[in-house]
Design a protein around this motif. Structure first.
Motif, PDB file in Angstrom:
ATOM      1  N   SER B  47     -34.433 -54.607 -54.451  1.00 10.20           N
ATOM      2  CA  SER B  47     -33.412 -54.772 -55.485  1.00 10.20           C
ATOM      3  C   SER B  47     -32.191 -53.918 -55.208  1.00 10.20           C
ATOM      4  N   SER B  48     -32.403 -52.796 -54.516  1.00 10.48           N
ATOM      5  CA  SER B  48     -31.270 -51.917 -54.240  1.00 10.48           C
ATOM      6  C   SER B  48     -30.326 -52.551 -53.227  1.00 10.48           C
ATOM      7  N   LEU B  49     -30.778 -53.613 -52.564  1.00  7.98           N
ATOM      8  CA  LEU B  49     -29.939 -54.266 -51.560  1.00  7.98           C
ATOM      9  C   LEU B  49     -29.441 -55.636 -52.036  1.00  7.98           C
ATOM     10  N   LYS B  50     -29.652 -55.923 -53.338  1.00  5.83           N
ATOM     11  CA  LYS B  50     -29.253 -57.226 -53.865  1.00  5.83           C
ATOM     12  C   LYS B  50     -27.883 -57.155 -54.522  1.00  5.83           C
ATOM     13  N   PRO B  51     -27.139 -58.273 -54.487  1.00  5.85           N
ATOM     14  CA  PRO B  51     -25.914 -58.342 -55.288  1.00  5.85           C
ATOM     15  C   PRO B  51     -26.273 -58.371 -56.780  1.00  5.85           C
ATOM     16  N   LEU B  52     -25.332 -57.987 -57.622  1.00  2.00           N
ATOM     17  CA  LEU B  52     -25.619 -57.853 -59.058  1.00  2.00           C
ATOM     18  C   LEU B  52     -26.181 -59.132 -59.667  1.00  2.00           C
ATOM     19  N   ALA B  53     -25.648 -60.290 -59.246  1.00  2.40           N
ATOM     20  CA  ALA B  53     -26.095 -61.567 -59.824  1.00  2.40           C
ATOM     21  C   ALA B  53     -27.601 -61.749 -59.644  1.00  2.40           C
ATOM     22  N   ASP B  54     -28.139 -61.260 -58.543  1.00  2.55           N
ATOM     23  CA  ASP B  54     -29.568 -61.408 -58.271  1.00  2.55           C
ATOM     24  C   ASP B  54     -30.443 -60.612 -59.221  1.00  2.55           C
ATOM     25  N   VAL B  55     -29.958 -59.468 -59.676  1.00  2.00           N
ATOM     26  CA  VAL B  55     -30.813 -58.630 -60.520  1.00  2.00           C
ATOM     27  C   VAL B  55     -30.578 -58.876 -62.005  1.00  2.00           C
ATOM     28  N   LEU B  62     -36.851 -62.560 -52.689  1.00  2.00           N
ATOM     29  CA  LEU B  62     -35.936 -62.282 -51.577  1.00  2.00           C
ATOM     30  C   LEU B  62     -34.504 -62.302 -52.087  1.00  2.00           C
ATOM     31  N   PRO B  63     -33.690 -61.379 -51.639  1.00  2.00           N
ATOM     32  CA  PRO B  63     -32.291 -61.362 -52.075  1.00  2.00           C
ATOM     33  C   PRO B  63     -31.552 -62.603 -51.574  1.00  2.00           C
ATOM     34  N   SER B  64     -30.535 -63.064 -52.346  1.00  2.00           N
ATOM     35  CA  SER B  64     -29.744 -64.203 -51.873  1.00  2.00           C
ATOM     36  C   SER B  64     -28.824 -63.771 -50.742  1.00  2.00           C
ATOM     37  N   GLY B  65     -28.502 -62.486 -50.742  1.00  2.00           N
ATOM     38  CA  GLY B  65     -27.714 -61.961 -49.641  1.00  2.00           C
ATOM     39  C   GLY B  65     -27.856 -60.453 -49.647  1.00  2.00           C
ATOM     40  N   LEU B  66     -27.967 -59.862 -48.497  1.00  2.00           N
ATOM     41  CA  LEU B  66     -28.131 -58.404 -48.460  1.00  2.00           C
ATOM     42  C   LEU B  66     -26.772 -57.716 -48.608  1.00  2.00           C
ATOM     43  N   THR B  67     -26.757 -56.631 -49.376  1.00  2.00           N
ATOM     44  CA  THR B  67     -25.517 -55.878 -49.522  1.00  2.00           C
ATOM     45  C   THR B  67     -25.826 -54.397 -49.668  1.00  2.00           C
ATOM     46  N   ILE B  68     -24.961 -53.562 -49.124  1.00  2.00           N
ATOM     47  CA  ILE B  68     -25.164 -52.125 -49.333  1.00  2.00           C
ATOM     48  C   ILE B  68     -24.204 -51.607 -50.393  1.00  2.00           C
ATOM     49  N   LEU B 248     -29.660 -40.751 -64.564  1.00  2.00           N
ATOM     50  CA  LEU B 248     -29.908 -42.130 -64.157  1.00  2.00           C
ATOM     51  C   LEU B 248     -29.758 -43.112 -65.311  1.00  2.00           C
ATOM     52  N   GLN B 249     -29.851 -42.593 -66.531  1.00  2.00           N
ATOM     53  CA  GLN B 249     -29.686 -43.485 -67.683  1.00  2.00           C
ATOM     54  C   GLN B 249     -28.254 -44.000 -67.786  1.00  2.00           C
ATOM     55  N   GLY B 250     -27.338 -43.356 -67.088  1.00  2.00           N
ATOM     56  CA  GLY B 250     -25.935 -43.733 -67.166  1.00  2.00           C
ATOM     57  C   GLY B 250     -25.595 -45.072 -66.537  1.00  2.00           C
ATOM     58  N   TYR B 251     -26.536 -45.662 -65.817  1.00  2.00           N
ATOM     59  CA  TYR B 251     -26.230 -46.940 -65.163  1.00  2.00           C
ATOM     60  C   TYR B 251     -26.358 -48.129 -66.105  1.00  2.00           C
ATOM     61  N   SER B 252     -26.872 -47.882 -67.288  1.00  2.00           N
ATOM     62  CA  SER B 252     -26.890 -48.990 -68.239  1.00  2.00           C
ATOM     63  C   SER B 252     -25.846 -48.738 -69.303  1.00  2.00           C
ATOM     64  N   THR B 253     -24.914 -49.678 -69.447  1.00  2.00           N
ATOM     65  CA  THR B 253     -23.903 -49.590 -70.488  1.00  2.00           C
ATOM     66  C   THR B 253     -24.329 -50.541 -71.598  1.00  2.00           C
ATOM     67  N   LEU B 254     -23.519 -50.631 -72.641  1.00  2.00           N
ATOM     68  CA  LEU B 254     -23.861 -51.521 -73.751  1.00  2.00           C
ATOM     69  C   LEU B 254     -23.899 -52.977 -73.294  1.00  2.00           C
ATOM     70  N   THR B 255     -23.040 -53.305 -72.342  1.00  2.00           N
ATOM     71  CA  THR B 255     -22.938 -54.707 -71.951  1.00  2.00           C
ATOM     72  C   THR B 255     -23.753 -55.022 -70.693  1.00  2.00           C
ATOM     73  N   ASP B 256     -23.787 -54.102 -69.756  1.00  2.00           N
ATOM     74  CA  ASP B 256     -24.426 -54.398 -68.476  1.00  2.00           C
ATOM     75  C   ASP B 256     -25.460 -53.356 -68.109  1.00  2.00           C
ATOM     76  N   VAL B 257     -26.471 -53.798 -67.401  1.00  2.00           N
ATOM     77  CA  VAL B 257     -27.387 -52.858 -66.757  1.00  2.00           C
ATOM     78  C   VAL B 257     -27.291 -53.116 -65.264  1.00  2.00           C
ATOM     79  N   TYR B 258     -26.830 -52.114 -64.536  1.00  2.00           N
ATOM     80  CA  TYR B 258     -26.660 -52.291 -63.092  1.00  2.00           C
ATOM     81  C   TYR B 258     -27.978 -51.998 -62.394  1.00  2.00           C
ATOM     82  N   TRP B 259     -28.909 -52.950 -62.495  1.00  2.00           N
ATOM     83  CA  TRP B 259     -30.249 -52.698 -61.965  1.00  2.00           C
ATOM     84  C   TRP B 259     -30.247 -52.406 -60.473  1.00  2.00           C
TER      85      TRP B 259
END
Lengths: 329, 294
Positions: B47-55, B62-68, B248-259
């Motif tokens: 999941s750490s290598l997935k684009p946001l849409a995937d998570v 499997l990721p739709s495309g690998l990204t760093i 680490l809790q800072g990655y989730s905002t009210l609207t988005d969670v950047y998994w």
């Protein structure tokens, strides 16, 4: 035995040394003072981080310590046993919730410790003999234990997500086991989620300790048993498991205390307010104190929790030491 | 790696070949267990290598495309580097303090007889079983009060957090080191004393070097526990002193969670401790054994 050794360890002036008398005198002063000097930093810190806070906690539990008094809690009015009465009044909401949380914690702890012990022991026993890939597996099995709690548990939070989690994807979309995607971090399922995470994180510790314990079983026992025609399963049942008894006694007590007191796992999994089905006592007390700002009640609950743990530990130690004594005879 | 992992348990149990039933049970059990252990690790890494849409959408193996990208973004979405430094300082200082103090205390308990020894060891042992929440409430109030009275800001400061971490790392370190020092033969430091070393000389020239594996084990363990601690960190820190556990809790905002970023950050904060643990686990296992299996 230790006394004699310690005595001789300290009186260390070489024979025939000049000014023997004065040396011996300073030696004696040292002998009396030195242990305390060595202990001094530890004593001071123990006092600071354990004894004073515990005494404070006990005092707090007799006070009406709500948000109005937090800035200067000394001025909070005494409330006698009120906090305790409220906590154990099981017909009123506060007491009822505490009792519920306590029972959930007991059930959860017994299940989690049992499963951790079972999986850890099985893995250790199966990995007692060398086989290809054993070293790699061993390292792998320790990963859940080594991962920081929040990193590991947050991954599980992601897996338990309703819409985009792996668990629902596998159970619902791929295997079709559930009619519709379930909520795992809400409602009754949350107990299952908590238990899964706790076992995933906790079993490697049992594995480590049992593996270490297996080392102390003399190889000759197995050889003798094999000569007598005992098969592998019989050896496990008659030699391995009974020999692990003293190890298990310590292991289970430690696992019990850790699981019972665990705060990190439920807090990262559910946040400040856990669902009712997974409302563990640590989070419950935290919530009573830092969400509803009733420190007096929170302290009273902490003291009750402590008394419970002391009683359980005491009974356990008495029972196991009695078992050991009769086993020796 | 594999060599160092193997050695402490490299013993064969039975001279006979195991029966088939045993081999099959072992295969099935270990395969299932490996799956159970690895799935979250796989989810974290993939999941750490997935684009946001995937998570944010349906889970995909499997990721739709690998990204760093997530690995770059984690540092700017929240001040991760700052949290990292805070965690390092707090966990490091708590480890050093507790190990150094515990070395002296454990030496005294292991080598001397004195009045109050039993009271001391029982106190140390029992504080280990107390729930953290028991110390959290009073320490919180004490810090607030000390701050009000003297202006020393313990609450929210790194120093205050280090002090609270000693509530669990100190008793543990003392307890483990007593076990370790007991296993160092007394003859060794007695010989040093006869040769004219003072008690401290004997401690630092003989006992400490002989117990280095144990001291390493205790330090690793203390560091790991402090690095993973959530309870005290969530109450006792503020914006500038926040540790990774809370940050680490800072990655989730009210609207988005950047998994994907959460997973990337989790991986980044885990790698140092997991690597350290796996490298030093031989000592740790020996240490736990000395402490627990006596």
């Amino acid at each position: 035995m230790t006394t004699a050794m310690a005595e001789s360890a300290v009186g260390g002036s070489p024979p025939g040394a000049p000014a023997r008398d004065t040396r011996r005198r300073t030696g004696r002063i040292r002998r009396i003072g030195l242990p305390y000097l060595l202990l001094l930093p530890a004593l001071l810190l123990e006092l600071l981080v354990h004894l004073v806070p515990m005494a404070t906690g006990i005092v707090m539990s007799f006070k009406e310590l709500t948000q109005f008094y937090i800035r200067d809690w000394g001025t909070a009015p005494w409330s006698g046993l009120d906090n305790y009465k409220v906590s154990v009044d099981f017909s009123a909401p506060v007491g009822q919730a505490l009792l519920h949380s306590f029972l959930v914690t007991v059930g959860f702890t017994l299940l989690s410790v049992g499963l951790c012990w079972l999986i850890g022991t099985a893995a250790a026993v199966f990995m007692q003999d060398t086989f290809r890939g054993r070293g790699l597996l061993r390292a792998l099995f320790l990963v859940p234990y080594a991962l920081p709690v929040y990193a590991a548990v947050i991954t599980w939070v992601f897996m338990f997500q309703h819409d985009n989690g792996l668990v629902n994807h596998v159970l619902h979309d791929q295997l079709g086991l559930t009619d519709k995607p379930s909520f795992w971090l809400l409602g009754d399922n949350s107990f299952v989620a908590l238990l899964t995470v706790s076992v995933w994180k906790g079993w490697p510790f049992a594995f480590l300790i049992v593996m270490a314990g297996l080392q102390n079983i003399p190889k000759e026992l197995y050889e003798a048993a094999a000569l007598d025609g005992a098969g592998m399963w019989q050896q496990i049942r008659r030699i391995t498991l009974p020999s692990l008894r003293p190890v298990n006694q310590v292991l289970i007590l430690v696992l019990f205390l850790w699981t019972f007191n665990d705060f990190n796992t439920p807090y990262v999994l559910f946040g400040k307010t856990a669902p009712e089905a997974a409302d563990l006592i640590s989070v419950h007390i935290y919530q009573a104190s830092f969400v509803t700002w009733n420190f007096g009640a929170g302290s009273a609950m902490s003291v009750l929790l402590l008394l419970f743990l002391l009683v359980v530990t005491g009974v356990y130690l008495v029972l196991t030491s009695r078992g050991r004594r009769t086993a020796d005879v | 790696m594999s060599r160092s992992v193997k050695s402490p348990f490299a013993m064969s149990r039975s001279p006979m070949a195991p029966p088939r039933s045993f081999l099959w049970s072992r295969r099935i059990f270990l395969t299932l267990l490996t799956g159970f252990v690895l799935v979250p690790v796989y989810v974290m890494v993939s999941s750490s290598l997935k684009p946001l849409a995937d998570v944010t959408g349906k889970f995909r193996w499997l990721p739709s495309g690998l990204t760093i990208r997530p690995y770059i973004d984690i540092w700017s979405t929240v001040p991760l580097a700052k949290y990292f430094v805070n965690s390092l300082i707090v966990a490091g200082a708590a480890t050093v303090c507790s190990v150094v103090i515990a070395v002296f205390a454990a030496y005294a308990v292991s080598r001397y007889h004195f009045r109050g020894k039993r009271v001391f060891t029982v106190t140390v042992l029992s504080t280990q079983m107390f729930p953290g929440i028991l110390f959290l409430l009073p320490l919180f109030l004490l810090y607030v009060n000390i701050g009000n009275a003297t202006g020393i800001a313990l609450f929210g400061s790194r120093g205050g957090l280090i002090l609270t971490y000693l509530t669990f790392s100190l008793p543990f370190s003392i307890w483990m080191l007593i076990g370790y020092f007991d296993s160092v033969p007394r003859d060794l430091d007695e010989a040093a004393l006869v040769d004219g070393c003072g008690p401290l000389g004997a401690l630092f020239r003989v006992v400490v070097p002989a117990a280095i594996p144990g001291i390493v084990a205790v330090a690793v363990y203390a560091f790991m526990t402090a690095w993973g601690e959530v309870l005290f960190a969530s109450v006792m820190t503020n914006d500038t002193t926040r540790t990774l556990a809370v940050g680490l809790q800072g990655y989730s905002t009210l609207t988005d969670v950047y998994w994907n970023q959460i997973m990337a950050a989790s991986l980044v904060v885990s790698v140092p401790v997991v690597a350290g643990f796996l490298l030093l686990q031989r000592y740790l296992v020996a240490g736990l054994t000395a402490g627990a299996v006596k």
